[in-house]
Design an enzyme around this catalytic site. Structure first.
Site, PDB file in Angstrom:
ATOM      1  N   HIS A  94      34.955  33.199  59.796  1.00  0.00           N
ATOM      2  CA  HIS A  94      34.231  32.085  60.400  1.00  0.00           C
ATOM      3  C   HIS A  94      34.160  32.165  61.925  1.00  0.00           C
ATOM      4  O   HIS A  94      33.496  31.339  62.550  1.00  0.00           O
ATOM      5  CB  HIS A  94      34.880  30.757  59.991  1.00  0.00           C
ATOM      6  CG  HIS A  94      34.624  30.389  58.570  1.00  0.00           C
ATOM      7  ND1 HIS A  94      35.530  30.664  57.572  1.00  0.00           N
ATOM      8  CD2 HIS A  94      33.574  29.787  57.969  1.00  0.00           C
ATOM      9  CE1 HIS A  94      35.041  30.228  56.422  1.00  0.00           C
ATOM     10  NE2 HIS A  94      33.858  29.696  56.636  1.00  0.00           N
ATOM     11  N   CYS A 117      33.618  21.508  48.672  1.00  0.00           N
ATOM     12  CA  CYS A 117      33.111  22.828  49.029  1.00  0.00           C
ATOM     13  C   CYS A 117      34.303  23.731  49.326  1.00  0.00           C
ATOM     14  O   CYS A 117      35.408  23.258  49.548  1.00  0.00           O
ATOM     15  CB  CYS A 117      32.158  22.771  50.206  1.00  0.00           C
ATOM     16  SG  CYS A 117      32.847  21.999  51.679  1.00  0.00           S
ATOM     17  N   GLU A 162      29.158  29.405  60.131  1.00  0.00           N
ATOM     18  CA  GLU A 162      29.053  29.451  58.676  1.00  0.00           C
ATOM     19  C   GLU A 162      28.019  30.513  58.316  1.00  0.00           C
ATOM     20  O   GLU A 162      26.815  30.287  58.475  1.00  0.00           O
ATOM     21  CB  GLU A 162      28.624  28.088  58.124  1.00  0.00           C
ATOM     22  CG  GLU A 162      29.635  26.999  58.306  1.00  0.00           C
ATOM     23  CD  GLU A 162      30.856  27.175  57.432  1.00  0.00           C
ATOM     24  OE1 GLU A 162      30.813  27.928  56.454  1.00  0.00           O
ATOM     25  OE2 GLU A 162      31.863  26.537  57.741  1.00  0.00           O
ATOM     26  N   HIS A 208      29.957  35.692  53.613  1.00  0.00           N
ATOM     27  CA  HIS A 208      30.952  35.571  52.551  1.00  0.00           C
ATOM     28  C   HIS A 208      30.507  34.564  51.495  1.00  0.00           C
ATOM     29  O   HIS A 208      29.620  33.754  51.723  1.00  0.00           O
ATOM     30  CB  HIS A 208      32.322  35.169  53.128  1.00  0.00           C
ATOM     31  CG  HIS A 208      32.303  33.878  53.875  1.00  0.00           C
ATOM     32  ND1 HIS A 208      31.913  33.786  55.195  1.00  0.00           N
ATOM     33  CD2 HIS A 208      32.608  32.618  53.486  1.00  0.00           C
ATOM     34  CE1 HIS A 208      31.997  32.525  55.595  1.00  0.00           C
ATOM     35  NE2 HIS A 208      32.411  31.789  54.570  1.00  0.00           N
ATOM     36  N   GLU A 246      27.196  32.117  55.058  1.00  0.00           N
ATOM     37  CA  GLU A 246      27.620  31.986  53.671  1.00  0.00           C
ATOM     38  C   GLU A 246      26.509  32.282  52.674  1.00  0.00           C
ATOM     39  O   GLU A 246      25.335  31.997  52.917  1.00  0.00           O
ATOM     40  CB  GLU A 246      28.177  30.578  53.422  1.00  0.00           C
ATOM     41  CG  GLU A 246      29.446  30.345  54.217  1.00  0.00           C
ATOM     42  CD  GLU A 246      30.131  29.040  53.938  1.00  0.00           C
ATOM     43  OE1 GLU A 246      31.370  28.994  54.089  1.00  0.00           O
ATOM     44  OE2 GLU A 246      29.461  28.062  53.582  1.00  0.00           O
ATOM     45  N   HIS A 261      35.691  28.212  49.063  1.00  0.00           N
ATOM     46  CA  HIS A 261      35.479  29.642  48.867  1.00  0.00           C
ATOM     47  C   HIS A 261      36.233  30.116  47.631  1.00  0.00           C
ATOM     48  O   HIS A 261      37.421  29.815  47.504  1.00  0.00           O
ATOM     49  CB  HIS A 261      35.995  30.422  50.077  1.00  0.00           C
ATOM     50  CG  HIS A 261      35.432  29.946  51.374  1.00  0.00           C
ATOM     51  ND1 HIS A 261      36.065  28.996  52.142  1.00  0.00           N
ATOM     52  CD2 HIS A 261      34.295  30.265  52.016  1.00  0.00           C
ATOM     53  CE1 HIS A 261      35.324  28.762  53.218  1.00  0.00           C
ATOM     54  NE2 HIS A 261      34.242  29.513  53.163  1.00  0.00           N
ATOM     55  N   GLU A 313      41.180  18.868  45.317  1.00  0.00           N
ATOM     56  CA  GLU A 313      40.843  17.955  46.402  1.00  0.00           C
ATOM     57  C   GLU A 313      40.721  16.503  45.948  1.00  0.00           C
ATOM     58  O   GLU A 313      41.166  15.592  46.640  1.00  0.00           O
ATOM     59  CB  GLU A 313      39.530  18.380  47.075  1.00  0.00           C
ATOM     60  CG  GLU A 313      39.653  19.653  47.876  1.00  0.00           C
ATOM     61  CD  GLU A 313      38.410  19.955  48.699  1.00  0.00           C
ATOM     62  OE1 GLU A 313      37.530  19.075  48.835  1.00  0.00           O
ATOM     63  OE2 GLU A 313      38.321  21.080  49.209  1.00  0.00           O
TER      64      GLU A 313
END
Length: 175
Positions: free
Chosen positions: A21, A63, A110, A28, A112, A65, A83
């Site tokens: 990042h 959100c 970001e 990614h 992504e 990864h 979460e």
């Protein structure tokens, strides 16, 4: 660690999350979840103030990864449970979107290849305070109002727009 991908979304290696990042960023794999209640309201979260990336801003339901080699659907379900303390009653794939977005507040970027998921939540939430400062179910009008008043994550509008067809399918409405 997270999974690096090429411009077609194929895995090409791994990198530590923070380094991927930091500018110029490394492309990614990521995922974004949009959950709705039975009234068709979108569940938003305000990220915990202790997060190193985008603390205290509003964003989509969940959100993150996938771990290297982890399927995005599995990662989305796992992180939703971690979460928010819930399992979605329904979770459907809603496509992918690739973006390069600077986060001016943090100086991070970001880059992504984001897998999108849309679903329904019926259980009571039990948010992890280390991850989430606040949650809120909003209507379309309430979302517009909140966006005009409060900061949102750099990626929110991009992933929301890309998920619109899936959102329409789940909620039966154009957002």
């Amino acid at each position: 660690m997270l999974e690096l991908v090429d411009d077609d979304g194929f895995t090409i290696g791994t990198a530590e999350k923070l380094s991927a990042h930091q500018p110029p960023g490394r492309l990614h794999r990521a995922f974004s979840v949009f959950l709705f209640d039975q009234k068709g309201r979108l569940l938003l979260q305000r990220r915990a103030l202790g997060k190193y990336h985008s603390p205290g801003v509003w964003s989509n339901t969940c959100c993150g990864h996938p771990y290297p080699g982890e399927q995005p659907f599995v990662a989305a379900a796992r992180r939703t449970a971690e979460e928010l303390g819930i399992a979605p009653a329904l979770l459907c794939e809603a496509g992918t979107v690739r973006y390069d977005l600077p986060d001016e507040a943090s100086g991070l970027i970001e880059r992504e290849w984001n897998h999108l998921f849309v679903g329904v939540v019926t259980a009571d939430l039990a948010p992890d305070p280390d991850e989430i400062a606040e949650t809120r179910f909003v209507t379309e009008d309430e979302l517009k109002e909140l966006e005009s008043e409060k900061p949102f994550s750099a990626w929110f509008r991009t992933v929301f727009e890309a998920a619109r067809p899936g959102i329409r399918e789940i909620t039966g409405r154009d957002w």
